[in-house]
Design an enzyme around this catalytic site. Sequence first.
Site, PDB file in Angstrom:
ATOM      1  N   TYR A  82      -5.276  -6.801 -10.813  1.00  0.00           N
ATOM      2  CA  TYR A  82      -4.601  -5.208 -10.484  1.00  0.00           C
ATOM      3  C   TYR A  82      -3.923  -5.237  -9.200  1.00  0.00           C
ATOM      4  CZ  TYR A  82      -5.117  -0.782  -7.802  1.00  0.00           C
ATOM      5  OH  TYR A  82      -4.617   0.544  -6.994  1.00  0.00           O
ATOM      6  N   GLU A 106       1.604   1.111  -8.653  1.00  0.00           N
ATOM      7  CA  GLU A 106       0.570   0.679  -9.024  1.00  0.00           C
ATOM      8  C   GLU A 106       0.479  -0.290 -10.191  1.00  0.00           C
ATOM      9  OE1 GLU A 106      -3.887   2.400  -8.627  1.00  0.00           O
ATOM     10  OE2 GLU A 106      -3.363   2.609 -10.827  1.00  0.00           O
TER      11      GLU A 106
END
Lengths: 350, 299
Positions: free
Chosen positions: A101, A156
Amino acid sequence: MDLFEYQGKQYFARFDIPVSPGGIADTVEEAVVQAAAAGYPVVVKAQVQVGGRGKAGGIKLANNEEEVRLHAANILGMDIKGHLVERVWVEYASDIAEEYYASFTLDRAAKKHLLMLSVEGGVEIEAVAEKSVEGVASILVKLYRCFTEGDCDLAEINPLILKPTGEIHALDAKVSLDNNAEFRHPEWAEYRETEVLDERELLAREKGLQYIGLQGSVGIIANGAGLAMSTLDVVNQVGGSAANFLDIGGGANADLMSAALEVINYDQSVKSILINIFGGITRGEEVAKGIVEALNRVSLRAPIVIRLDGTNAEEGRQILLSAGIPESVLQSKPTMLEAARAAVAIANAN
Amino acid sequence: MAIFVDQNTKVIVQGLTGGQGKYHGLRNRAYGTQVVGGVTPGKGGLDVEGIPVFDSVADAVAATGADASFIAVPPKAASAAILEAAAAGVRFVVCITEGIPAQDEARVYNTLLRDFPGTRLLGPNCPGIISPGKCNIGITAGEIAELPSASGPNVGIVSRSGTLTYQALYELKQRGIGVSTCVGIGGDPVPGTNFIDCLSQFQADPETHAIIMIGEIGGSAEEEAAEFIKANVTKPMSAYIAGVTAPAGKKMGHAGAIVSGGKGTAQGKMDALAAAGVRIGLNPTEAGDLMAEIVASLR
């Protein structure tokens, strides 16, 4: 402004962040064409701005044309948590060795850029091969450029994947753009076109108003974001509910006020209109002229309750008084609470 | 006494020849503020109703001895204007400009911190500051601010929202409660001056006896202020937080007013402040009523 996954990936591509080959489709036939171009197997992904697409059945693997047809037909038109799926993104299905992530955002408390990076599935960061560390670092540099030069509120990648072949790329994209930076990003115009807005919000956008549609029956016009929020709160406290948030902002003039009333009037659920103005930049006589002019232009379906104070408020009240508007159309109250009570009483009676 | 600005503050207006700069700059002067100059590149030598205009902040400061600046220029030009003022040695910079990109704001904030520690930025996207009877910089209508009384008690105001700042001034005026200084810190994600900066000044200011704080959803500035209050502020406080009914994930007009991931809610902020001993009003009038009670107890 929040981007769809496919737009986020297109935005990433501007900064050389690798993504899977794929394309966007709003029909089954287009999905088939995109799948053939990407190469099988493919993943068919619902394009909605809400989490939990996978669990809702909005992301499906397809090994051939028949499966693409089946999944695209099922996903297009699907309702995911109140979001209608109008498009699917079809991309080549990657083999995944590891998932990470990565995101950049602004840490408002520290007033610094914040990088968040983690390894999924409990894999120790030390266990990540040297090669992938370098690959990840290179993508982080590109993601940082995207975040800063691209004027993102959030950039993101979840997940960022390591393929068995050692390549790294973005399997998903969540990008939120800073509206304040739009003046230096002409390329954002295309994102505006696909923004998810209800009809009221579209109308408000055309008229250059800060508007957020809500579900209640009291239409709100206030000057200043804080006062508008506060007006929503006070309406709620006295037993009503707001139909919208609308900040006519500093320097609001007759045209803006007319436009604001037109947008409120368009909303069929509005039973009363509460105008809450405290003059700083916005001058009371401008507000009053705007209301008088708007009442000439628009046939309002709901009565107005106004509370006017601050810079040139007295001149404004005089203009409203001398315009000879009947009390059934417009009434003036001295305080925010009294105005809210009156507006809620009208809304709840209708 | 007052905080940040007083009768001795000399102000220049960056953008004095523009619509906003002229309107509010002249209003500020009419209030009694020492507006000593204006800055518009290329218009040096002109004047706006007797206020001399200079080509640069440095020229204006050299000629007038100004120590404060009021920036009323468009978003594209605002970052450069702030840094120009800082480089010219201006101590206190008020920027009312709305719509500056967050990346620019963060860069300006950190540049000031690193290169110009002597400059304090108020804003951007703020209404400005008023020390009633002494100095008014920005867009506040001066007549709604009650003058501080020599014997006290007087109240300091700090707020994230422009119109709610006026609302607070108005609530106090209606009750005849004097204001030492009213600071609008602005609704953007990276304000140059935060609640804590103002609270520490109010705590130290002998003319301020109680404090009203007005916050709103988004970020954690109110929670951080609550921690500071618990440890450092002994003066009584009331507060109001806007946005109890705001839907999550939407920017409520202000770039910084957004509840995201369950963080930044009005309730969380009210709870934190209440735990620090601050009395919480559920609307601006209630916060004013609470302050009236506080002031009565101090009299």
